[in-house]
Design an enzyme around this catalytic site. Structure first.
Site, PDB file in Angstrom:
ATOM      1  CB  VAL B  77      41.292  23.111  31.160  1.00 54.77           C
ATOM      2  CG1 VAL B  77      41.499  24.522  30.641  1.00 54.77           C
ATOM      3  CG2 VAL B  77      40.169  23.076  32.185  1.00 54.77           C
ATOM      4  CB  CYS B  78      41.769  23.214  25.364  1.00 58.52           C
ATOM      5  SG  CYS B  78      42.859  23.661  23.999  1.00 58.52           S
ATOM      6  CB  VAL B  79      47.345  23.594  27.024  1.00 57.73           C
ATOM      7  CG1 VAL B  79      47.631  23.045  25.644  1.00 57.73           C
ATOM      8  CG2 VAL B  79      48.472  24.486  27.477  1.00 57.73           C
ATOM      9  CB  ALA B  82      43.861  27.153  29.510  1.00 61.89           C
TER      10      ALA B  82
END
Lengths: 99, 130, 129
Positions: B77-79, B82
């Site tokens: 999940v892309c930080v 997110a």
């Protein structure tokens, strides 16, 4: 190249943009709402027909069936399942998703 | 073949996550490798532990967690995406001063570099989105 | 291989980012730009294509004060500093929208559909947003 289109041609210009930029010998796989471009006798059928000279068209059968389009798909559009979708991505060097 | 899959949309609102899941299971069944599944834009919402869909419908989040566990998949999940949308693991929650985390099992939070790396290392990158 | 090891050299692929959506109405323009910037560190061969409403991402004079969103258009001018110099814009998309190169805030190469088609065929990895 394999192109996928997931938008209805009646909603957005995605399908049109895709075929305008698809090289001769490409494949276009219609998925999700994109399968509506496969309908017989629609406003875009002639455009699809014309593009068939240079492009091979596929439609994801589970999406066709989900939308009640079984039996309403144009001749010349090859129906594939998800395994067939995977095979197409392997067969062609790269995939471009038109959203 | 080695595949990286990019998912741009969240669960239920768009079909993207469903199509990606069905594609992934077909690819695995055919003996291919899924190098990474990268969740970007609203795709990060596929990683919330707090989803409670109706009992008679598919559970999009749990399906991904289960597939990851079964096949040892790397669900990233892309930080940045997110953070914007409020998906956090315990470390992120602590770091950003939040009083809860909500990430589902099998997902990890990391940078956009993981998407690029996926594109470099894989034979095919397939994008599912709106 | 870690991100750092990847960045140090080795495989170089042709990465193409295709932008087809307008800015602000949706997040795709902003977040795709973030991928381009992060991706720049990986020293791949990057092209960015703007077509359909994606050409609107590059228009001059974006003033977002009234909508309360960040004006990220100056970032397109910074791409050059990240060695992302291959910016291509669809001629047909500009014309359909009554725009010309003069309306754009950064230097681009205007390409016809046929040229964009050929360009896409040369790419290894195509990311769509």
């Amino acid at each position: 190249m394999l192109h996928t289109v997931n938008k209805s041609p009646f909603q957005k210009n995605t399908f049109e943009s895709c075929i305008k930029h698809a090289a001769k010998g490409s494949a276009v796989l219609l998925i999700e709402d994109g399968v509506y471009a496969a309908l017989k006798d629609s406003a875009v059928s002639a455009k699809v027909q014309q593009a068939m000279g240079d492009i091979t068209f596929y439609a994801l059968e589970p999406d066709v069936n989900a939308r009640g389009l079984k039996g309403k798909v144009m001749d010349g559009i090859n129906l594939v399942d998800y395994a067939g979708f995977v095979d197409l991505t392997v067969k062609f060097d790269r995939v471009q998703s038109w959203l | 073949m080695k595949f990286t899959i990019q998912i741009n949309e969240g669960p239920y609102t768009h079909q993207a996550s469903d199509t990606a899941y069905n594609f992934a299971t077909a690819a695995l069944a055919a003996g291919h490798e899924i190098y990474r599944v990268f969740f970007y834009h609203d795709g990060v919402n596929n990683a919330t532990r707090l989803s409670t869909p109706p009992q008679d419908d598919r559970n999009v989040i749990n399906r991904w967690s289960d597939l990851a566990a079964k096949h040892n998949l790397d669900l990233v999940v892309c930080v940045a995406a997110a953070q914007r949308r409020g998906i956090a693991d315990a470390d992120e929650a602590k770091r950003n001063g939040k009083n809860a985390d909500n990430i589902a099992p099998g997902f990890r939070i990391s940078g956009l570099g993981q998407l690029i790396e996926g594109g470099i290392q894989s034979d095919r990158l397939v994008v599912f989105g709106d | 291989m870690s991100d750092e090891e990847m960045m140090e050299g080795g495989v170089q692929k042709k990465f193409c980012y295709v932008n087809r959506t307008a800015p602000y109405g949706t997040v795709y323009a902003l977040e795709s730009l973030e991928v381009v910037l992060i991706g720049a560190a990986f020293e791949q061969d990057v092209s960015v294509i703007f077509m359909d409403d994606g050409v609107f991402q590059l228009t001059k004079g974006q003033d977002t004060a009234g909508i309360g969103m960040k004006n990220f258009s100056p970032t397109y001018r910074a791409l050059e500093m990240y060695d992302v110099e291959k910016l291509y814009v669809s001629k047909e998309s500009l014309e359909a929208r009554g725009l010309s190169e003069d309306d754009l805030l950064v230097d681009v190469e205007v390409k016809t559909a046929a040229e964009i088609r050929d360009l896409m065929e040369e790419q290894d990895v195509i990311l769509t947003f």
